[in-house]
Enzyme design. Sequence first.
Site, PDB file in Angstrom:
ATOM      1  CG  ASP A   1      -1.786   1.219   1.345  1.00 18.77           C
ATOM      2  OD1 ASP A   1      -1.772   2.037   0.400  1.00 18.77           O
ATOM      3  OD2 ASP A   1      -2.481   1.370   2.366  1.00 18.77           O
TER       4      ASP A   1
ATOM      5  CD  GLU B   1      35.306  10.583   2.796  1.00 19.59           C
ATOM      6  OE1 GLU B   1      35.317  11.541   3.602  1.00 19.59           O
ATOM      7  OE2 GLU B   1      36.151  10.437   1.903  1.00 19.59           O
TER       8      GLU B   1
ATOM      9  CD  GLU C   1      32.141  13.134   9.427  1.00 15.86           C
ATOM     10  OE1 GLU C   1      33.310  13.331   9.060  1.00 15.86           O
ATOM     11  OE2 GLU C   1      31.371  14.054   9.781  1.00 15.86           O
TER      12      GLU C   1
ATOM     13  CD  GLU D   1      35.713  12.662  11.364  1.00 13.40           C
ATOM     14  OE1 GLU D   1      36.033  13.745  11.894  1.00 13.40           O
ATOM     15  OE2 GLU D   1      36.158  12.307  10.267  1.00 13.40           O
TER      16      GLU D   1
ATOM     17  CD  GLU E   1      34.940   9.651   7.726  1.00 15.10           C
ATOM     18  OE1 GLU E   1      35.657   9.352   6.746  1.00 15.10           O
ATOM     19  OE2 GLU E   1      34.855  10.809   8.185  1.00 15.10           O
TER      20      GLU E   1
ATOM     21  CG  HIS F   1      33.051  14.811   3.263  1.00 17.84           C
ATOM     22  ND1 HIS F   1      34.312  14.966   3.781  1.00 17.84           N
ATOM     23  CD2 HIS F   1      32.275  15.722   3.908  1.00 17.84           C
ATOM     24  CE1 HIS F   1      34.311  15.929   4.685  1.00 17.84           C
ATOM     25  NE2 HIS F   1      33.074  16.391   4.789  1.00 17.84           N
TER      26      HIS F   1
ATOM     27  NE  ARG G   1      41.743  18.052   4.597  1.00 18.25           N
ATOM     28  CZ  ARG G   1      41.393  16.799   4.294  1.00 18.25           C
ATOM     29  NH1 ARG G   1      40.128  16.456   4.343  1.00 18.25           N
ATOM     30  NH2 ARG G   1      42.292  15.908   3.937  1.00 18.25           N
TER      31      ARG G   1
ATOM     32  CD  GLU H   1      36.266  15.125   0.227  1.00 24.16           C
ATOM     33  OE1 GLU H   1      36.122  14.398   1.219  1.00 24.16           O
ATOM     34  OE2 GLU H   1      37.235  15.907   0.085  1.00 24.16           O
TER      35      GLU H   1
ATOM     36  NE  ARG I   1      35.843  18.744   2.841  1.00 26.31           N
ATOM     37  CZ  ARG I   1      35.708  19.486   3.922  1.00 26.31           C
ATOM     38  NH1 ARG I   1      35.213  20.708   3.818  1.00 26.31           N
ATOM     39  NH2 ARG I   1      36.052  19.036   5.104  1.00 26.31           N
TER      40      ARG I   1
END
Length: 444
Positions: free
Chosen positions: A54, A132, A134, A189, A196, A245, A316, A333, A335
Amino acid sequence: MSVSYTKEDILKIAKEENVRFIRLQFTDLLGTIKNVEIPVSQLQKALDNKMMFDGSSIEGYVRIEESDMYLYPDLDTWVIFPWVTESKVARLICDVYLPDGNPFPGDPRGILKRVLKEAETMGYTSMNVGPEPEFFLFKTDEKGNPTMELNDQGGYFDLAPTDLGENCRREIVLKLEEMGFEIEASHHEVAPGQHEIDFKYADAIKAADQIQTFKLVVKTIARQHGLHATFMPKPLFGVNGSGMHCNQSLFKGKENAFVDEQDKLGLSEDARHYMAGMLHHARSFAAITNPTVNSYKRLVPGYEAPCYVAWSASNRSPMIRIPASRGLSTRVEARNPDPAANPYLALAVMLKAGLDGIKNKIQLPPPTDRNIYVMTEEERVEEGIPSLPGNLKEALNELLRSEVIREALGEHALTHFYELKEIEYDMYRTQVHAWERDQYLTLY
């Protein structure tokens, strides 16, 4: 390593392993795993795509007057849960179909498949994704309910006895490996109680399936250790939040389309246009990659989460980073996504944005190699660095304005997702929070 199964293989394994129940799993629009559990006597029926459910009871699916839907199992997702010793339980991840035999347009897995087909028409045979995700581990009370007490006070890459989540994390890794995951690393982490586990990249559909399976395993094993695992983006004020990420690359056969050894960064024009497309549409797809009110508590300066739309090969702080590996491992990547995102929809909108960049040859702005967090607003404006949306409402407004991202989702998913998130934001907006009482009750 991928394993392919036939119907006969699955029926044989179920009999040999004495499997008693099968969970037919699928994902609703908000990213929650749903399942229909059947006894093994109904397995043949399920393998013949005749199992009905359903759809009107599922978030973002259909109205009650059009509720009949069918589950089509993906045979290659067959796995027996390793934590059940008596009355063994297996699972199959399913695509959702309408009674007329057409794919249901609101099925998140089907939406990702649709965008992948678009990539295929452009010559890209696959999209590889290395996620990745976390998560935090909190203690539970005597009734098994989560508390706000962390399981440890460890930090980045800490070991026991500081990292008291080590045993739980190790068992999660072992169970994942039993289920066919290739685990590359697991570690504590930055924030206390935060962890992670990285698993090997896979094609986009398998990667999204793995994220959903990963969440299920983490929560199940954590509970067995008297802990509660949460993928909430920002459960605690003053520490880093949890991201997801997503490392992405497009392939043409066995060749990584993002590689150009003659380029100073080793990046092809396809890679540069793909990144440019992601940056161009970043504010538009934020409601999908960062889909909760809480997501925007993570996207603030000072906690390593990217809140600015920029890229770099080393820095970063921007939204997109180019990891150092080259050759087949050359990748982009992203982030900004967080683990509350529906992985099928998140990958679909990021891929769609990247493909739009390639189609329209959107030009990549210069990299931002300075720490954006220490730049003034005037400097960011001068450098042409916009911010991601500051809250869910802003993100939803940006989503509605984007034809490209709307097309990726399709009208059914877009309409239902927007309605659900409008309700969520309105509930948050009208609620009186503890902070307000602490701030104003005695002041006024």
